[in-house]
Design an enzyme around this catalytic site. Sequence first.
Site, PDB file in Angstrom:
ATOM      1  N   ASP A  95      21.022 -17.184 -12.070  1.00 48.70           N
ATOM      2  CA  ASP A  95      20.907 -17.193 -10.601  1.00 48.70           C
ATOM      3  C   ASP A  95      19.564 -16.654 -10.101  1.00 48.70           C
ATOM      4  OD1 ASP A  95      23.404 -18.233 -10.162  1.00 48.70           O
ATOM      5  OD2 ASP A  95      24.360 -16.306  -9.735  1.00 48.70           O
ATOM      6  N   GLY A 103      30.284 -12.915  -7.780  1.00 50.76           N
ATOM      7  CA  GLY A 103      29.954 -14.311  -7.470  1.00 50.76           C
ATOM      8  C   GLY A 103      28.949 -14.428  -6.348  1.00 50.76           C
ATOM      9  N   LEU A 104      28.443 -13.256  -5.851  1.00 50.47           N
ATOM     10  CA  LEU A 104      27.470 -13.278  -4.752  1.00 50.47           C
ATOM     11  C   LEU A 104      26.038 -13.056  -5.252  1.00 50.47           C
ATOM     12  CD1 LEU A 104      29.439 -11.173  -2.088  1.00 50.47           C
ATOM     13  CD2 LEU A 104      29.289 -13.656  -2.249  1.00 50.47           C
ATOM     14  N   LYS A 140      23.996 -14.224  -2.088  1.00 49.00           N
ATOM     15  CA  LYS A 140      24.074 -15.684  -1.877  1.00 49.00           C
ATOM     16  C   LYS A 140      25.525 -16.127  -1.895  1.00 49.00           C
ATOM     17  CE  LYS A 140      25.229 -16.889  -6.325  1.00 49.00           C
ATOM     18  NZ  LYS A 140      26.551 -17.347  -6.739  1.00 49.00           N
ATOM     19  N   GLY A 192      23.296  -8.663  -8.670  1.00 46.04           N
ATOM     20  CA  GLY A 192      22.391  -8.188  -9.721  1.00 46.04           C
ATOM     21  C   GLY A 192      21.172  -9.092  -9.843  1.00 46.04           C
ATOM     22  N   PRO A 204      29.143  -6.413  -3.340  1.00 44.59           N
ATOM     23  CA  PRO A 204      30.130  -6.125  -4.391  1.00 44.59           C
ATOM     24  C   PRO A 204      29.714  -6.792  -5.699  1.00 44.59           C
ATOM     25  CG  PRO A 204      31.017  -7.695  -2.792  1.00 44.59           C
ATOM     26  CD  PRO A 204      29.703  -7.222  -2.248  1.00 44.59           C
TER      27      PRO A 204
END
Length: 299
Positions: free
Chosen positions: A138, A100-101, A13, A104, A96
């Site tokens: 998240d 911040g994406l 995301k 996990g 990666p």
Amino acid sequence: MTATAVFVPAWAKINLTLSVLGKRPDGYHALASVMQTISLCDTLRIETTADERVICAVDVTELDNDDNLVVKAARLLLAEEQLAGGVAIELHKAIPSPGGLGGGSSDAAAVLTAIARLRGLVLPQSRREELGAQLGSDVPFFMHGGTALVEGRGEFVTPLPDVEPLWLVIARPPVSISTAAVFGALTGDDYSATLDTDAVVAAIRGGKPLPLDRLSNTLEHTVLRRWPAVAATRDALLSAGAPIVRMSGSGPTLFAPFVSLKDAAQVYESTRQADIETWLCHTVSHTQVVGALPAFPTT
Ligand code: C5P
């Protein structure tokens, strides 16, 4: 024959906006964020097994252990829903991490969804989000995917209509930053109102093009100031011709949105040549997310 093993994509995301409103009594921060699924994805092979074990093999050594959120997600679902049997998971990482994406968190959400489907378990959206919230802030977003307004500490997810498809250049500065360190570095002066998030939500609900000048991230200023490598990567993207560069989540990963592939490809090539870890990808709609999920068993 009923399937016992499936491949599932776990999309990354970006935060189109991330407004941090203030610190809550429980130590978490109150957020208002527009989150968007993107085409960069991990791949999981998930197999339900007759024995009680939960095992996971990851092709990245540092993540190949039982602390992995994927293992926690499988154990949580089996225990909470009192499901007998175990799960064998293989995880191929492409997102990666940490970055911040939401890599996990997306892996964990994919595990919850895939096991539920393989076991024929229909979980209401609210229950899926509740389970997700126990794993990380998240995760509830990834139980839905597409475009959504995310509030609270991340547990309140309001689906939004799909945004216009956008190309994205993603760049990862060569530095590792913990989410807790970034939130911990905020002072009272850093908090923002929800103005940018409100403007972006209003445009999306109104079927208007995304107001790219309203994309913002409260955490960006703190990260750019404290971690010069992030500022350097941002400068490289801007010099390569990206009109807008924003940080995703607590960083350090940056993204630049484009309407035209030609413009995106040009920035991608020149950033890559500057030896920056870079990806060319695109937004992924809610329909695409749902379409990629395994079917419920038919027998
Ligand atoms: O929930 P998650 O484990 O992803 O959060 C990691 C850390 O990020 C938390 O321990 C907290 O320090 C910070 N955080 C926060 N406010 C949020 C989400 C995360 O302060 N809404």
